[in-house]
Design an enzyme around this catalytic site. Sequence first.
Site, PDB file in Angstrom:
ATOM      1  CD  GLU B  44      48.141  70.562  60.360  1.00 54.07           C
ATOM      2  OE1 GLU B  44      47.627  71.624  60.138  1.00 54.07           O
ATOM      3  OE2 GLU B  44      49.477  69.781  59.887  1.00 54.07           O
ATOM      4  CE  LYS B 111      51.591  70.449  57.477  1.00 49.97           C
ATOM      5  NZ  LYS B 111      51.317  71.308  58.443  1.00 49.97           N
ATOM      6  CB  CYS B 147      48.283  72.648  56.999  1.00 50.08           C
ATOM      7  SG  CYS B 147      48.169  74.088  57.557  1.00 50.08           S
TER       8      CYS B 147
END
Lengths: 538, 538
Positions: B44, B111, B147
């Site tokens: 990330e 994200k 994540c």
Amino acid sequence: MNLKIALAQINFLVGNIDANVNNIIKAAHHARDELGADLIVFPELTITGYPAEDLLLRADFIAAANNAVYQLADSIAGITVVVGFPELDGDKLYNSAIVLHQGVTLACYRKQALPNYGVFDEQRYFDAGNEPCVFEFNGTFIGLTICEDVWQEGIIDANKQAGAEILLTLNASPFNAGKIHQREAIVCRQIKAAQIPLVYVNQVGGQDELIFDGASFVSDALGEIVFRAAEFEEQISVVQFVDNRPLKGTCAPLYNEITSEYKALVLGIKDYVRKNGFQGAILGLSGGIDSALVLALAVDALGPDKVEAVLMPSRYTQDMSIEDAIRQADALGVRHHTIPIEPAVNAFTDMLADVFSGATPAKDVTAENIQARCRGVILMAMSNKQGKLLLTTGNKSEMSVGYATLYGDMAGGFAPIKDVPKLLVYQLAAYRNTMSAVIPERVITRPPSAELAPDQIDEDSLPPYSVLDPILERYVELDQSAEQIIAAGFRREDVERAITLVDRNEYKRRQSPPGIRVTSRAFGRDRRYPITSGYRGI
Amino acid sequence: MNLKIALAQINFLVGNIDANVNNIIKAAHHARDELGADLIVFPELTITGYPAEDLLLRADFIAAANNAVYQLADSIAGITVVVGFPELDGDKLYNSAIVLHQGVTLACYRKQALPNYGVFDEQRYFDAGNEPCVFEFNGTFIGLTICEDVWQEGIIDANKQAGAEILLTLNASPFNAGKIHQREAIVCRQIKAAQIPLVYVNQVGGQDELIFDGASFVSDALGEIVFRAAEFEEQISVVQFVDNRPLKGTCAPLYNEITSEYKALVLGIKDYVRKNGFQGAILGLSGGIDSALVLALAVDALGPDKVEAVLMPSRYTQDMSIEDAIRQADALGVRHHTIPIEPAVNAFTDMLADVFSGATPAKDVTAENIQARCRGVILMAMSNKQGKLLLTTGNKSEMSVGYATLYGDMAGGFAPIKDVPKLLVYQLAAYRNTMSAVIPERVITRPPSAELAPDQIDEDSLPPYSVLDPILERYVELDQSAEQIIAAGFRREDVERAITLVDRNEYKRRQSPPGIRVTSRAFGRDRRYPITSGYRGI
């Protein structure tokens, strides 16, 4: 219809739910009995104080806050109360405002706009509400909003659409220089557009780094302010509404920027000392401008009998520093002690002679730091012995470039002028002298010096503050790049030197005590940088 | 179809965009040329490192990161690269993953799940994406996630619904004890439910308080782990997919909890020293268990030639403390110095005699603190002179209850065992001795003492650690109330004593150096409490 609304601009203590509830009851009874109010409005998260930070993650704390609201409902009659609290609903937590009326809940609003920038972390704790809340009270429709709600476009308007005739806002809006103008301008512009009168109640008081400046106000539907409470003081006032129009009341005048900064600093020291239960404050008085200002602030906050000054001369301390320090202490009526640091400095020098023999460079900042740290040990010993808070006297320019010794002059429980750039230190000192001349002229005019080496002045190591401070403001507060700052007319070498020092000294700032935020970007909860970082601003 | 996917578990430096880009190129070429990979996946926010904190608010930094991605696209051929970066789009910033293929962008995912709890502040910086992103690569449909996306219900499933046959996840998932089991269990449960194979790439390395533990893995569509990279080490590996099924590869075994904590601490020290450019480390060696453990950790991280120990005995130091400290330094091959503190302590005592004459109480912690602070001055002088990082040796139990001296034993740039409770200190010391006996048995078995007063032991001031540590875990890490802890079987007086001390000592913790997070709730960015607080946990 006739309606009297009280604004409770009160100084609450974060975390002390019992005391806050008692203050709410006291204020409500005062508003009912002395002011004849029908309704009283308190600041945001009244019950817990603001910001309660990770206390809000404690189930016991949240349960206590919710229970307190229901007890409160039963404790107050004859006046309707609007208080803020962290409302628990299942596994969700809201930043809410509840209207309690004769033991009954009239309405409960959940804050929609949760700020999560700058000093705010509300999305860490709260879920967002998703609708306006308008309740009827004595025939008037009243809308509820909380702080950030009235800064964002749309929420005031939605209240008007939902039928609100008067809008209430519960706030915990922290101070920085110029904030009050920004706040009134932004809120009143929206009020004017929506054409709805507003009652804006702000918290007052110091809470670690933050100062809440009060200055609660009432705006009419045209966005004109018809009432304003004092800045930096507790005040319970009432504004009368006739046919949903607020009658003109007293508008406390706004302080100019320097005055407001001075008052914020005084309130910050006063509340940190009082709320943390210290016996008073102590500080090292060097004869320089920074400690001179902090001494004056501390005396104005606590009174001369609660403040103690310590002179700690070394071989590099000039006579005029000692003379000026004593004159300041005398002018302010503060007890002072003189403790020369040579014996301890010599002891350390001897103790370290063996391990340092042959070390290169033989002369460096190590010796300067030892002097500063000996002063730190003395001051902390006196603080420990007497239960007095040690105030550290570093300014924002020093904190930015690391021109300070960790555990030395940085030692202390609170750093009042940590967010005050050096040039502003001079302005504040000059302002203080207009009230009474307590800072000798020579302290203001002589070139600043750390006096840690022979004939040392700050400009040996740093650009002049007239150059440094504007560079720092652009880099630290405005996030400008080196190229932008150079393009604004600063010399490349000054810009690169300043930025390099700021980048390198995050580790020192991380261990500095909290200080009072007066600018729009303070170190601490406001500017959060990694220590370990390959970023180079140049 | 046949597909070789490389997992780039690399140690990046936050903020150093140029170096990170070079590392990405190097890794991509290695994966292409040595491993025959078709596609390589990075962690990330690869370009900036994680967490970059308020660097993400700098326009120059964001521009540099976005430019770097486009340069990167032109620098790599013959392998497709998936990297994370802060994607600027108008005035919005996204935490994104971009797929670069022969100079062209194949896909860019934003994200959706932005964590804003614990150590995470992503909503401070980023806007959330709102849809899955599936791209076609060599005939296979690949989904992208980042994540937190794979911890929350629904997003893995949405990728499957959108046609993904393989899922990639870019991560910066920090270590704490037991985290790896939690991580694999939660992610694989969802993978199994959605029936889609997953490539999970985690960052590795230390960043201030955080350790990223790597342990990247590949799960098949049944949620079975078929490949796992080593914990706490850089590793570039490749996993072959045949007809979208991953072939079984090497699964690095998982360390037990004590071993993983030890390795995390070693990595944390190593990276803090290396990434911040220190020449090595220095520490005060008392003969007690805490400094013994930190010495061993530092030597394991840096090598004995980079570590220096300083013994600073006082009149209260027992002979066995000196003997044991020397034995430790010798066993680890570390240079040590002995500098008795009496001359400086006596100097301060004399200097303060006048101001303290008649003070009540005549005996208090002031004298103890002066001793600790003299040690701090000596260690900082040596750190300043040599450019070595001073490691402070306090543990989490002490940090919790404030059993430490600010600017004294708390002085230092890094606090390796700040998040290690005392009982765990003993376990880690015992573990280290199983590799080679470097900590004398007597250090482990004698009652812990600060040796700041005659015959002093910790239990004079605190409950025994066997009682204190579990109380602290419940109060600090689990946010339990006093009543809950008492109900769990602890004595009321012990609970109230411990909690009162925790509540009172926030001001000390606020000035402590950063330390390595190994528990699920560390002081610092993880547990954020107000200093000024009326909350009383009892």
